[in-house]
Design an enzyme around this catalytic site. Structure first.
Site, PDB file in Angstrom:
ATOM      1  N   ASP A  71      28.989  60.649  61.601  1.00  0.00           N
ATOM      2  CA  ASP A  71      29.493  59.390  62.132  1.00  0.00           C
ATOM      3  C   ASP A  71      28.629  58.598  61.266  1.00  0.00           C
ATOM      4  O   ASP A  71      28.973  56.662  61.884  1.00  0.00           O
ATOM      5  CB  ASP A  71      28.945  59.152  63.302  1.00  0.00           C
ATOM      6  CG  ASP A  71      27.790  58.713  63.288  1.00  0.00           C
ATOM      7  OD1 ASP A  71      27.155  59.462  62.931  1.00  0.00           O
ATOM      8  OD2 ASP A  71      27.560  58.207  64.985  1.00  0.00           O
TER       9      ASP A  71
ATOM     10  N   GLY B  35      18.251  62.909  66.411  1.00  0.00           N
ATOM     11  CA  GLY B  35      18.623  64.181  66.853  1.00  0.00           C
ATOM     12  C   GLY B  35      18.557  64.279  66.113  1.00  0.00           C
ATOM     13  O   GLY B  35      19.004  64.404  64.742  1.00  0.00           O
TER      14      GLY B  35
ATOM     15  N   ARG C 177      28.652  62.022  70.272  1.00  0.00           N
ATOM     16  CA  ARG C 177      28.104  60.904  70.683  1.00  0.00           C
ATOM     17  C   ARG C 177      29.451  60.120  70.434  1.00  0.00           C
ATOM     18  O   ARG C 177      30.312  60.825  71.866  1.00  0.00           O
ATOM     19  CB  ARG C 177      27.161  60.106  69.624  1.00  0.00           C
ATOM     20  CG  ARG C 177      26.676  58.989  70.718  1.00  0.00           C
ATOM     21  CD  ARG C 177      25.252  58.414  69.818  1.00  0.00           C
ATOM     22  NE  ARG C 177      24.386  59.018  69.494  1.00  0.00           N
ATOM     23  CZ  ARG C 177      23.172  59.260  69.744  1.00  0.00           C
ATOM     24  NH1 ARG C 177      23.175  58.776  70.799  1.00  0.00           N
ATOM     25  NH2 ARG C 177      21.666  59.915  69.426  1.00  0.00           N
TER      26      ARG C 177
ATOM     27  N   ASP D 251      22.352  57.114  61.920  1.00  0.00           N
ATOM     28  CA  ASP D 251      22.687  56.053  61.570  1.00  0.00           C
ATOM     29  C   ASP D 251      21.698  54.387  62.522  1.00  0.00           C
ATOM     30  O   ASP D 251      21.229  54.129  62.142  1.00  0.00           O
ATOM     31  CB  ASP D 251      23.966  55.084  62.520  1.00  0.00           C
ATOM     32  CG  ASP D 251      24.352  55.630  63.496  1.00  0.00           C
ATOM     33  OD1 ASP D 251      23.629  56.766  64.547  1.00  0.00           O
ATOM     34  OD2 ASP D 251      25.591  55.136  64.722  1.00  0.00           O
TER      35      ASP D 251
ATOM     36  N   ARG E 146      12.296  60.239  69.399  1.00  0.00           N
ATOM     37  CA  ARG E 146      13.467  59.451  69.550  1.00  0.00           C
ATOM     38  C   ARG E 146      11.964  57.873  69.794  1.00  0.00           C
ATOM     39  O   ARG E 146      11.030  58.818  70.685  1.00  0.00           O
ATOM     40  CB  ARG E 146      13.898  58.639  70.209  1.00  0.00           C
ATOM     41  CG  ARG E 146      14.811  60.635  70.498  1.00  0.00           C
ATOM     42  CD  ARG E 146      16.248  59.828  70.393  1.00  0.00           C
ATOM     43  NE  ARG E 146      17.160  61.193  70.737  1.00  0.00           N
ATOM     44  CZ  ARG E 146      18.127  61.159  69.143  1.00  0.00           C
ATOM     45  NH1 ARG E 146      18.006  60.194  68.836  1.00  0.00           N
ATOM     46  NH2 ARG E 146      19.087  62.154  69.940  1.00  0.00           N
TER      47      ARG E 146
ATOM     48  N   ASP F 117      26.879  64.979  64.214  1.00  0.00           N
ATOM     49  CA  ASP F 117      28.452  63.230  65.001  1.00  0.00           C
ATOM     50  C   ASP F 117      28.885  62.794  63.918  1.00  0.00           C
ATOM     51  O   ASP F 117      30.254  62.371  63.859  1.00  0.00           O
ATOM     52  CB  ASP F 117      27.531  62.227  65.198  1.00  0.00           C
ATOM     53  CG  ASP F 117      26.828  63.131  66.621  1.00  0.00           C
ATOM     54  OD1 ASP F 117      26.799  63.381  66.798  1.00  0.00           O
ATOM     55  OD2 ASP F 117      25.436  61.320  66.659  1.00  0.00           O
TER      56      ASP F 117
HETATM   57  O1  F6P Z   1      23.672  61.903  67.507  1.00  0.00           O
HETATM   58  C1  F6P Z   1      23.380  63.689  67.501  1.00  0.00           C
HETATM   59  C2  F6P Z   1      23.324  64.246  69.273  1.00  0.00           C
HETATM   60  O2  F6P Z   1      23.340  65.873  69.159  1.00  0.00           O
HETATM   61  C3  F6P Z   1      24.436  63.601  70.126  1.00  0.00           C
HETATM   62  O3  F6P Z   1      25.746  64.681  69.553  1.00  0.00           O
HETATM   63  C4  F6P Z   1      24.385  63.663  71.440  1.00  0.00           C
HETATM   64  O4  F6P Z   1      25.231  62.632  72.005  1.00  0.00           O
HETATM   65  C5  F6P Z   1      22.753  63.182  71.476  1.00  0.00           C
HETATM   66  O5  F6P Z   1      21.895  63.600  70.191  1.00  0.00           O
HETATM   67  C6  F6P Z   1      21.960  63.864  72.423  1.00  0.00           C
HETATM   68  O6  F6P Z   1      20.789  62.683  72.399  1.00  0.00           O
HETATM   69  P1  F6P Z   1      19.475  64.011  72.883  1.00  0.00           P
HETATM   70  O7  F6P Z   1      19.467  65.034  71.969  1.00  0.00           O
HETATM   71  O8  F6P Z   1      18.316  63.217  72.955  1.00  0.00           O
HETATM   72  O9  F6P Z   1      19.880  64.768  74.579  1.00  0.00           O
END
Ligand code: F6P
Length: 319
Positions: A130, A11, A172, A103, A72, A128
């Site tokens: 994390d 992300g 997340r 991560d 992704r 996040d």
């Molecule tokens: O990991 C970053 C993040 O923004 C999380 O906080 C969230 O759950 C996720 O990515 C959302 O992912 P996407 O943009 O694929 O919906």
């Protein structure tokens, strides 16, 4: 001359561009050539890359998102996906790669380093916060400020109407963003994945707050703990009060990085590039107690969890 690649993965987070700028300009000043991998891990699997000059990263320090973009690529977990990446790496002829991401990207980076023998250096970037091995990741401070600004605004209208607001925050499976947003705004409740929650107890505390003269109740819920519509529904079935719900969502990922994120991103980008060009590999740079520190990629630790628990105690004391 060394030829290094740079990729933004996972992300996006505010400050990725600042890190990219630092990587490119540091590498060029050390006499290396830089190629930008476009569209993250998907782009890497297709050898989608372009050379980056100093001018290519001009005027991006303050810009949100990532000019390299990030897609992704779940297939990387599969053998076929990894074979594709292996073929792409042969075409790209890289001597090293800086990965700016979270991560998931670092787990991928560890595979590139070990299985494909490509020296990798990680730069932690995710809202996040994390990632083990660093107190802060790029984008967390910006996302936190966005959440705080939004909660402050919602509190104004909550007070005017005497309402309860349930506000969902990203993160997340980590509750740090929600917890720090709660602490910064004096939220009445923060629901996080690290701590089991009891809706009846929450309702009792909220009613107690109104009895003591509070004009509103703000409940932050980390997305990894529960969804805001569920909490809203459950509260409505227990309380005879006006309740509204807001999901902050991707608004937390966009916009200009804060000054703190620009500085963090710049320091990480410079350090990661110097280390990589100096022969270090299989590591990520981190900020630990105010100092830059390189540690292993893709490790596990419960530091974020411990922080969430400590913040929760403080929050309870102060509401
Ligand atoms: O990991 C970053 C993040 O923004 C999380 O906080 C969230 O759950 C996720 O990515 C959302 O992912 P996407 O943009 O694929 O919906």
């Amino acid at each position: 001359m060394k030829r290094i690649g740079v990729l933004t993965g996972g992300g996006d987070s505010a400050g990725m561009n600042a890190a990219l700028r630092a990587v490119v300009r540091t590498a060029l000043s050390e006499g290396a050539e830089v190629v930008g991998i476009q569209r993250g891990w998907l782009g890497l699997s297709e050898a989608d890359a372009r050379p980056l000059t100093s001018r290519d990263v001009a005027g991006i320090l303050h810009a949100g998102g990532t000019i390299l973009r990030t897609f992704r690529y779940p297939d990387f977990k599969l053998e076929t996906g990894q074979e594709k990446v292996g073929r792409a790496l042969k075409k790209l002829k890289l001597d090293g790669l800086v990965i700016i991401g979270g991560d998931g990207s670092f787990r991928g980076g560890a595979v590139l380093d070990k299985t494909f023998d490509l020296p990798v250096m990680g730069v932690p970037a995710t809202i996040d916060n994390d990632i083990p091995g660093t107190d802060f990741s790029i984008g967390f401070d910006s996302a936190l400020n966005i959440a705080v600004d939004a909660v402050d605004k919602i509190r104004d209208t909550a007070s005017s109407h005497g309402r309860i607001f349930v506000i969902e925050v990203m993160g997340r499976s980590c509750g740090l963003l929600a917890m720090q947003a709660g602490l910064s705004t004096g939220a009445e409740e923060v629901i996080v994945p690290e701590i089991p929650f009891d809706l009846d107890a929450i309702c009792r505390r909220i009613e107690g707050g109104y009895d003591r003269g509070k004009q509103h109740a703000v409940i932050l819920v980390a997305e990894g703990a529960a969804k805001a519509p569920y909490i809203e529904y459950e509260l409505k079935s227990r309380l005879k009060r006006s309740i509204r719900m807001v999901v902050l969502g991707h608004v937390q990922r966009g916009g200009s990085p804060s000054a703190a994120d620009r500085i963090l991103a710049t320091r990480f980008g410079v350090e990661a590039t110097r280390l990589l060009l100096g022969g270090e590999r299989g590591k990520m740079v981190g900020m630990v107690s105010g100092r830059l520190k390189a540690g292993p990629l893709a490790t596990r630790s419960d530091v974020a969890r411990k922080q969430v628990l400590a913040y929760e105690q403080m929050l309870r004391l102060l509401t």
